[in-house]
Design a protein around this motif. Structure first.
Motif, mmCIF file in Angstrom:
data_model
loop_
_atom_site.group_PDB
_atom_site.id
_atom_site.type_symbol
_atom_site.label_atom_id
_atom_site.label_comp_id
_atom_site.label_asym_id
_atom_site.label_seq_id
_atom_site.Cartn_x
_atom_site.Cartn_y
_atom_site.Cartn_z
ATOM 1 N N VAL A 80 16.444 -17.589 96.475
ATOM 2 C CA VAL A 80 15.633 -18.454 95.688
ATOM 3 C C VAL A 80 16.114 -19.945 95.889
ATOM 4 O O VAL A 80 15.359 -20.802 96.129
ATOM 5 N N LEU A 81 17.343 -20.229 96.207
ATOM 6 C CA LEU A 81 18.030 -21.447 96.735
ATOM 7 C C LEU A 81 17.671 -21.889 97.954
ATOM 8 O O LEU A 81 17.760 -22.739 98.307
ATOM 9 N N GLY A 82 17.136 -20.634 98.557
ATOM 10 C CA GLY A 82 16.618 -21.296 100.000
ATOM 11 C C GLY A 82 15.113 -21.402 100.159
ATOM 12 O O GLY A 82 14.530 -21.439 101.239
ATOM 13 N N ASN A 83 14.521 -20.969 99.119
ATOM 14 C CA ASN A 83 13.058 -21.173 98.904
ATOM 15 C C ASN A 83 12.508 -22.623 98.697
ATOM 16 O O ASN A 83 12.932 -23.252 97.774
ATOM 17 N N THR A 84 11.885 -23.388 99.850
ATOM 18 C CA THR A 84 11.614 -24.586 99.980
ATOM 19 C C THR A 84 10.480 -25.045 98.774
ATOM 20 O O THR A 84 10.982 -26.075 97.984
ATOM 21 N N GLN A 85 9.911 -24.307 98.295
ATOM 22 C CA GLN A 85 8.878 -24.428 97.345
ATOM 23 C C GLN A 85 9.468 -24.521 95.985
ATOM 24 O O GLN A 85 9.254 -25.451 95.092
ATOM 25 N N PHE A 86 10.472 -23.661 95.891
ATOM 26 C CA PHE A 86 11.087 -23.809 94.462
ATOM 27 C C PHE A 86 12.197 -25.042 94.569
ATOM 28 O O PHE A 86 12.140 -25.678 93.358
ATOM 29 N N LEU A 87 12.852 -25.248 95.593
ATOM 30 C CA LEU A 87 13.533 -26.514 95.614
ATOM 31 C C LEU A 87 12.730 -27.833 95.368
ATOM 32 O O LEU A 87 13.176 -28.599 94.581
ATOM 33 N N ASN A 88 11.671 -27.731 96.084
ATOM 34 C CA ASN A 88 10.659 -29.009 96.007
ATOM 35 C C ASN A 88 10.379 -29.169 94.384
ATOM 36 O O ASN A 88 10.421 -30.037 93.852
ATOM 37 N N SER A 89 9.982 -28.107 93.785
ATOM 38 C CA SER A 89 9.506 -28.023 92.124
ATOM 39 C C SER A 89 10.685 -28.578 91.677
ATOM 40 O O SER A 89 10.487 -29.233 90.615
ATOM 41 N N PHE A 90 11.853 -27.840 91.918
ATOM 42 C CA PHE A 90 12.963 -28.138 91.066
ATOM 43 C C PHE A 90 13.340 -29.630 90.958
ATOM 44 O O PHE A 90 13.447 -30.326 90.171
ATOM 45 N N LYS A 91 12.976 -30.285 92.206
ATOM 46 C CA LYS A 91 13.334 -31.588 92.488
ATOM 47 C C LYS A 91 12.351 -32.646 91.629
ATOM 48 O O LYS A 91 12.777 -33.468 90.997
ATOM 49 N N ILE A 92 11.049 -32.078 91.777
ATOM 50 C CA ILE A 92 9.947 -32.916 91.118
ATOM 51 C C ILE A 92 10.425 -32.782 89.487
ATOM 52 O O ILE A 92 10.245 -33.855 88.619
ATOM 53 N N THR A 93 10.591 -31.676 89.052
ATOM 54 C CA THR A 93 11.095 -31.738 87.623
ATOM 55 C C THR A 93 12.212 -32.247 87.135
ATOM 56 O O THR A 93 12.141 -33.195 86.262
ATOM 57 N N ALA A 94 13.474 -32.386 88.125
ATOM 58 C CA ALA A 94 14.530 -33.099 87.800
ATOM 59 C C ALA A 94 14.137 -34.751 87.836
ATOM 60 O O ALA A 94 14.342 -35.520 86.930
ATOM 61 N N PHE A 95 13.258 -35.140 88.846
ATOM 62 C CA PHE A 95 12.854 -36.547 89.048
ATOM 63 C C PHE A 95 12.049 -36.945 87.552
ATOM 64 O O PHE A 95 12.524 -37.993 87.034
ATOM 65 N N ILE A 96 11.065 -36.151 87.141
ATOM 66 C CA ILE A 96 10.490 -36.703 86.034
ATOM 67 C C ILE A 96 11.039 -36.586 84.784
ATOM 68 O O ILE A 96 10.884 -37.302 83.673
ATOM 69 N N THR A 97 12.176 -35.537 84.530
ATOM 70 C CA THR A 97 12.963 -35.570 83.384
ATOM 71 C C THR A 97 13.695 -36.644 83.192
ATOM 72 O O THR A 97 13.846 -37.333 82.109
ATOM 73 N N VAL A 98 14.550 -37.008 84.513
ATOM 74 C CA VAL A 98 15.572 -38.189 84.411
ATOM 75 C C VAL A 98 14.745 -39.503 84.283
ATOM 76 O O VAL A 98 14.897 -40.286 83.050
ATOM 77 N N LEU A 99 13.703 -40.009 85.050
ATOM 78 C CA LEU A 99 12.752 -41.011 85.023
ATOM 79 C C LEU A 99 12.067 -41.068 83.494
ATOM 80 O O LEU A 99 12.227 -42.180 82.784
ATOM 81 N N GLY A 100 11.447 -39.965 83.133
ATOM 82 C CA GLY A 100 10.612 -39.995 81.925
ATOM 83 C C GLY A 100 11.557 -39.890 80.821
ATOM 84 O O GLY A 100 11.180 -40.831 79.768
ATOM 85 N N THR A 101 12.665 -39.433 80.732
ATOM 86 C CA THR A 101 13.539 -39.681 79.600
ATOM 87 C C THR A 101 13.843 -41.008 79.323
ATOM 88 O O THR A 101 13.717 -41.722 78.428
ATOM 89 N N LEU A 102 14.481 -41.758 80.464
ATOM 90 C CA LEU A 102 14.866 -43.069 80.525
ATOM 91 C C LEU A 102 13.919 -43.780 79.831
ATOM 92 O O LEU A 102 13.831 -44.963 79.140
ATOM 93 N N LEU A 103 12.904 -43.875 80.542
ATOM 94 C CA LEU A 103 11.483 -44.777 80.343
ATOM 95 C C LEU A 103 11.047 -44.307 78.627
ATOM 96 O O LEU A 103 10.652 -45.149 77.829
ATOM 97 N N SER A 104 11.100 -43.114 78.395
ATOM 98 C CA SER A 104 10.573 -42.997 76.896
ATOM 99 C C SER A 104 11.475 -43.207 76.045
ATOM 100 O O SER A 104 11.183 -44.025 74.910
#
Lengths: 309, 318
Positions: A80-104
């Protein structure tokens, strides 16, 4: 609790003031038993999937795994941790969670503060402009057409900008601000501080409990959201974690196989169930991790928000 | 929930204040500047789509846009009324909502009452932490957990059924079971969280009432019946009215992740139908008409509920 323990021995005799009747004892025992069962039922799905993620694929498919791993292995987590698609999705979700929460939080606080001022001119109509959006909405298709028109379809912005302000959260913050004594602001006003200054250096530091609660709600919503992604995202590079997981679960489950949604070819190299289990656990860990720290806040926050009326 | 209407400063506004309104705006201009981002957000992302609802009365095509698409009056609403599929969808929506209401509305109340009877604080806190937890888990993961447990290939439930001599049940593919599955999974996810409001209501009950009841010889069951329940009655009614306002949602996000073509005819609710017909089949005008129907009914339910709340409970949701 200490009181109870001290009082208990004295009550044992039948001569005490208030007796614990047999019925009461039976009720208490049954009640504790009920909550043990309820807790077990709540935790079982988690324990089951954790055990599966740590078991060999053979043990998983044969249905032997209950709440402890069989043929313990960590290989699926490596996959799982070596799967690039999983990691990429994880990064996108982390990004929108942090930025989205702060802006919200910023947008919510900026709206809530003026509206918490009882003397604000046009306060009531302004409040109504916010509240009306809770009661009536344009629905999916007009919103989709708007997103398309302003070029947000297939961008990372479509994942958090449409939900920047949750009006309910804004009202909770506004209620909290209204509970802060006016006198705290007055001296600052006499010293010539602007409203912006008062908000950021006096009000917000006092509002940490409610900000933590609302922040948690925004963050959890963003981390868990898949609907916006399903509607606005087709580019695989922009898929957030929940959408990735949904497709992974669909590809593995017999539901989709039997419903004919997954064709035979894909079926043959479908994801092993243990990998699916490990992906689910990994995606849930961040929430499980922050949950204990924020629990004391959200209990308070819900009280502020829901029972004040 | 807030009560804007009870604001004393608004009710009895003296004339002098009324006259200086524009002066006050100039003095507190920065307060109004703060409101700009929020109002802009609402204008773009909430109010513009409301204007977009006019395409329910057009034969909208994306090439012509709202300006140039031809107006067709109530054509799509007639289509909607004469559409058997829509009738099924509406039935599903109401049925699923009613099932959830009947089975899941009382559950948090009962559990809150029982939680309140726990005297060991440590145990109570652990139970609360555990039962709140599923609320924070996404529907995708919840459906993953249950698909996993109920799978016919190695799911724990079917393994047990097989061991007991039964034949495996494809839970997610059985139209007779699927709705129950929706109710059970929603219960697992939200019932614990639902207790939080009722626990708050219970905690605001005067402890002296319990003492008085005990003096009168009330046992714990009697105390629950005559003190606790009446104390939380207004919260119960408020929550019920709030729920009624969301009748037509019927858990759209939940259904959308959990269902599949085999059970469409029992599980398709308005929200998922709009998604499939609108974005899936690009039938924009028709699905907007369906969405508008939902929005209007929801609006009426909420406004009626709030009016009832105001009349009988003296408190309102906004």
């Amino acid at each position: 609790m200490a009181q109870m323990n001290a009082a208990a021995p004295r009550r044992k005799g039948k001569t005490g003031g208030i007796r614990t009747s047999f019925g009461d004892k039976l009720f208490t025992t049954a009640n504790y038993l009920f909550f043990c069962l309820l807790g077990a039922a709540t935790l079982f799905p988690f324990l089951n999937i954790i055990a599966k993620s740590l078991s060999s694929e053979g043990a998983v498919v044969s249905g032997m795994v209950t709440v402890y791993p069989i043929d313990f292995q960590l290989g699926t987590y490596k996959l799982v941790l070596g799967n690039t698609q999983f990691l990429n999705s994880f990064k996108i979700t982390a990004f929108i969670t942090v930025l989205g929460t702060l802006l919200s939080l910023l947008f919510t606080v900026l709206s809530a503060y003026p509206l918490s001022k009882p003397n604000l001119a046009f306060r009531k109509p302004l409040l109504l402009v916010f509240i009306f959006t809770m009661l009536f909405n344009g629905g999916l298709i007009p919103t989709y057409l708007l997103m398309q028109k302003i070029g947000m379809v297939n961008t990372v912005w479509s994942l958090f900008v449409p939900g920047l302000i949750a009006v309910f959260n804004m009202l909770v913050v506004k209620n909290f601000f209204e509970g802060i004594p006016e006198s705290l602001e007055e001296s600052a006003k006499l010293d010539g501080a602007s409203n912006v200054r008062i908000l950021f250096s006096i009000i917000l530091p006092l509002s940490m409990p409610v900000l933590a609660t609302i922040g948690l709600f925004y963050a959890v919503t963003l981390w868990n959201s898949y609907f916006n992604a399903m509607a606005y995202i087709t580019d695989p590079a922009l898929k957030p974690l929940q959408l990735y997981l949904k497709e992974l679960i669909d590809s593995t489950s017999d539901v989709m196989k039997m419903a004919g949604e997954v064709d035979i070819n894909r079926d043959l190299n479908s994801t092993p169930e243990a990998v699916q289990a490990a992906s689910i656990i990994t995606a849930t860990l961040p929430i499980l991790f922050v949950y204990p720290f924020l629990q004391k806040y959200f209990v308070k926050g819900v009280l502020v928000g829901s029972v004040k009326g | 929930m807030d009560i804007a209407s009870k604001d004393p400063a608004l009710g009895t506004k003296p004339k002098a204040q009324e006259l200086s309104r524009w002066k006050r705006i100039r003095k507190d201009y920065d307060l109004y500047l703060m409101l700009v981002p929020g109002l802009l957000f609402l204008a773009i992302f909430k109010y513009t789509p409301m204007y977009g609802l006019v395409i329910a009365f057009q034969d909208f095509t994306i090439f012509k846009g709202i300006q140039d698409s031809p107006w067709v009056g109530l054509k799509h609403f007639n289509r909607l009324i004469n559409n058997d599929q829509f009738f099924d969808v509406l039935t599903n929506t109401v049925l699923i909502s009613v099932y959830k209401l009947v089975f899941l509305f009382p559950a948090p109340i009962v559990i809150a009452l029982l939680l309140n009877e726990l005297t060991k604080m440590f145990f109570k806190r652990v139970v609360q932490s555990v039962v709140y937890l599923p609320h924070f888990i996404s529907w995708v993961i919840v459906s993953g957990l249950f698909i996993n447990m109920l799978s016919v290939n190695g799911g724990i439930v079917n393994t047990i059924i097989t061991k007991l001599g039964g034949s495996p049940i494809p839970f997610f593919l059985d139209p007779g079971i699927f709705r129950s599955l929706l109710v059970v999974t929603e219960g697992w996810k939200e019932v614990g969280w639902g207790t939080i409001v009722y626990l708050a209501a219970i905690s605001s009950i005067d402890p002296q009432l319990y003492e008085a009841a005990r003096m009168d010889g009330a046992n714990r069951f009697r105390q629950i019946l005559h003190v606790t329940l009446p104390g939380m009655a207004s919260t119960i009614v408020l929550m019920l009215i709030l729920r009624l306002g969301h009748m037509l949602e019927a858990g759209t996000e939940q259904v959308l992740v959990m269902y599949n073509p085999v059970v469409y005819n029992v599980a398709d609710v308005i929200g998922t139908y709009v998604y499939r017909v609108g974005l899936g089949a690009s039938d924009y005008s028709f699905s907007t008409a369906v969405g508008l129907f939902e929005s209007v009914v929801a609006f009426l339910l909420i406004v009626t509920g709030n009016a009832l709340c105001k009349k009988y409970l003296g408190r309102s949701i906004w």
